[in-house]
Design a protein around this motif. Structure first.
Motif, PDB file in Angstrom:
ATOM      1  N   LYS A 100       8.592   3.172  -7.562  1.00 18.63           N
ATOM      2  CA  LYS A 100       8.535   4.069  -6.348  1.00 18.63           C
ATOM      3  C   LYS A 100       9.263   3.307  -5.112  1.00 18.63           C
ATOM      4  CE  LYS A 100       3.874   5.369  -7.776  1.00 18.63           C
ATOM      5  NZ  LYS A 100       3.259   6.564  -7.351  1.00 18.63           N
ATOM      6  N   LYS A 101       9.772   4.333  -4.280  1.00 17.92           N
ATOM      7  CA  LYS A 101      10.570   3.548  -3.111  1.00 17.92           C
ATOM      8  C   LYS A 101       9.833   3.725  -1.718  1.00 17.92           C
ATOM      9  CE  LYS A 101      14.716   4.655  -5.677  1.00 17.92           C
ATOM     10  NZ  LYS A 101      16.055   5.385  -5.775  1.00 17.92           N
ATOM     11  N   ASP A 102       8.467   4.195  -1.786  1.00 13.54           N
ATOM     12  CA  ASP A 102       7.826   4.088  -0.573  1.00 13.54           C
ATOM     13  C   ASP A 102       6.650   3.274  -0.428  1.00 13.54           C
ATOM     14  OD1 ASP A 102       6.387   5.575  -2.446  1.00 13.54           O
ATOM     15  OD2 ASP A 102       6.085   7.397  -1.334  1.00 13.54           O
ATOM     16  N   VAL A 103       6.589   2.026  -1.298  1.00 13.17           N
ATOM     17  CA  VAL A 103       5.535   1.173  -1.241  1.00 13.17           C
ATOM     18  C   VAL A 103       5.340   0.648   0.210  1.00 13.17           C
ATOM     19  CG1 VAL A 103       4.464  -0.813  -2.198  1.00 13.17           C
ATOM     20  CG2 VAL A 103       5.703   0.937  -3.542  1.00 13.17           C
ATOM     21  N   ASN A 104       4.192   0.626   0.669  1.00 15.40           N
ATOM     22  CA  ASN A 104       3.738   0.026   2.175  1.00 15.40           C
ATOM     23  C   ASN A 104       4.304  -1.430   2.075  1.00 15.40           C
ATOM     24  OD1 ASN A 104       2.101  -1.261   4.065  1.00 15.40           O
ATOM     25  ND2 ASN A 104       1.498   0.695   4.734  1.00 15.40           N
ATOM     26  N   LEU A 105       4.629  -1.931   3.208  1.00 12.67           N
ATOM     27  CA  LEU A 105       4.860  -3.584   3.267  1.00 12.67           C
ATOM     28  C   LEU A 105       3.959  -4.320   2.783  1.00 12.67           C
ATOM     29  CD1 LEU A 105       7.004  -5.729   4.320  1.00 12.67           C
ATOM     30  CD2 LEU A 105       5.854  -5.268   6.590  1.00 12.67           C
ATOM     31  N   LEU A 106       2.585  -4.160   3.196  1.00 14.50           N
ATOM     32  CA  LEU A 106       1.278  -4.939   3.006  1.00 14.50           C
ATOM     33  C   LEU A 106       0.948  -4.791   1.655  1.00 14.50           C
ATOM     34  CD1 LEU A 106      -0.186  -4.977   6.469  1.00 14.50           C
ATOM     35  CD2 LEU A 106       1.472  -6.507   5.529  1.00 14.50           C
ATOM     36  N   SER A 107       1.375  -3.775   0.904  1.00 14.32           N
ATOM     37  CA  SER A 107       0.788  -3.604  -0.273  1.00 14.32           C
ATOM     38  C   SER A 107       1.334  -4.208  -1.526  1.00 14.32           C
ATOM     39  CB  SER A 107       0.750  -1.827  -0.756  1.00 14.32           C
ATOM     40  OG  SER A 107       0.295  -1.557  -1.920  1.00 14.32           O
ATOM     41  N   LYS A 108       0.549  -4.532  -2.433  1.00 18.26           N
ATOM     42  CA  LYS A 108       1.165  -5.368  -3.641  1.00 18.26           C
ATOM     43  C   LYS A 108       0.811  -4.379  -4.760  1.00 18.26           C
ATOM     44  CE  LYS A 108       0.995 -10.091  -2.597  1.00 18.26           C
ATOM     45  NZ  LYS A 108       0.701 -11.609  -3.073  1.00 18.26           N
ATOM     46  N   LYS A 109      -0.005  -3.037  -4.510  1.00 15.30           N
ATOM     47  CA  LYS A 109      -0.218  -2.268  -5.637  1.00 15.30           C
ATOM     48  C   LYS A 109       1.136  -1.343  -5.904  1.00 15.30           C
ATOM     49  CE  LYS A 109      -3.531   1.648  -6.109  1.00 15.30           C
ATOM     50  NZ  LYS A 109      -4.576   2.506  -5.245  1.00 15.30           N
ATOM     51  N   GLU A 110       1.098  -1.403  -7.333  1.00 17.48           N
ATOM     52  CA  GLU A 110       2.283  -0.740  -7.868  1.00 17.48           C
ATOM     53  C   GLU A 110       3.617  -1.375  -7.922  1.00 17.48           C
ATOM     54  OE1 GLU A 110       2.558   3.465  -7.330  1.00 17.48           O
ATOM     55  OE2 GLU A 110       0.688   3.603  -6.518  1.00 17.48           O
ATOM     56  N   LEU A 111       3.574  -2.730  -7.472  1.00 15.69           N
ATOM     57  CA  LEU A 111       4.666  -3.553  -7.577  1.00 15.69           C
ATOM     58  C   LEU A 111       4.474  -4.607  -8.692  1.00 15.69           C
ATOM     59  CD1 LEU A 111       5.103  -4.618  -3.917  1.00 15.69           C
ATOM     60  CD2 LEU A 111       6.502  -2.964  -4.887  1.00 15.69           C
ATOM     61  N   ASP A 112       5.506  -4.885  -9.367  1.00 18.31           N
ATOM     62  CA  ASP A 112       5.930  -5.892 -10.213  1.00 18.31           C
ATOM     63  C   ASP A 112       6.254  -7.182  -9.535  1.00 18.31           C
ATOM     64  OD1 ASP A 112       4.732  -4.563 -12.568  1.00 18.31           O
ATOM     65  OD2 ASP A 112       6.882  -3.732 -13.080  1.00 18.31           O
ATOM     66  N   GLN A 113       5.704  -8.325  -9.703  1.00 19.16           N
ATOM     67  CA  GLN A 113       6.143  -9.368  -8.937  1.00 19.16           C
ATOM     68  C   GLN A 113       7.084 -10.090 -10.018  1.00 19.16           C
ATOM     69  OE1 GLN A 113       3.313 -12.028  -7.020  1.00 19.16           O
ATOM     70  NE2 GLN A 113       4.750 -13.237  -6.137  1.00 19.16           N
ATOM     71  N   ILE A 114       8.197 -10.676  -9.671  1.00 18.22           N
ATOM     72  CA  ILE A 114       9.099 -11.392 -10.445  1.00 18.22           C
ATOM     73  C   ILE A 114       9.300 -12.621 -10.167  1.00 18.22           C
ATOM     74  CG2 ILE A 114      11.281 -11.366 -11.540  1.00 18.22           C
ATOM     75  CD1 ILE A 114      11.470  -8.229 -11.289  1.00 18.22           C
ATOM     76  N   HIS A 115       8.678 -13.680 -10.691  1.00 24.28           N
ATOM     77  CA  HIS A 115       8.937 -15.072 -10.249  1.00 24.28           C
ATOM     78  C   HIS A 115      10.118 -15.777 -10.458  1.00 24.28           C
ATOM     79  CE1 HIS A 115       8.166 -19.644  -9.671  1.00 24.28           C
ATOM     80  NE2 HIS A 115       7.128 -18.871  -9.200  1.00 24.28           N
TER      81      HIS A 115
END
Length: 80
Positions: free
Chosen positions: A29-44
């Motif tokens: 998605k290209k519209d994830v809110n700045l403060l949201s981690k929902k729907e984001l994959d975190q790559i360490h």
């Protein structure tokens, strides 16, 4: 490795991530809110580092297209 954009041969090199921010977030998605981690994959990115110390600098094996400047790297098992 061939570039997916222009089919040119990519050159192997390294990405350098410096500082304390060792994570990258990705989403389809290209519209994830700045403060949201929902729907984001975190790559360490520190887990990908080919240098011994990833605390202040992560060095990541990567490829870059000399023609269109696309950069590519494998994420393997570095998700949090």
């Amino acid at each position: 490795m061939k570039c997916l954009n222009c089919d040119c041969d990519m050159e192997n090199g390294a990405l350098y991530l410096r500082g304390l921010g060792s994570s990258l977030f990705w989403s389809s998605k290209k519209d994830v809110n700045l403060l949201s981690k929902k729907e984001l994959d975190q790559i360490h990115l520190g887990k990908l580092s080919i240098s011994g110390s990833a605390n202040t600098q992560a060095v990541i094996n990567s490829w870059r297209c000399p023609n269109c400047k696309v950069v590519s790297f494998e994420t393997k098992d570095c998700y949090i």
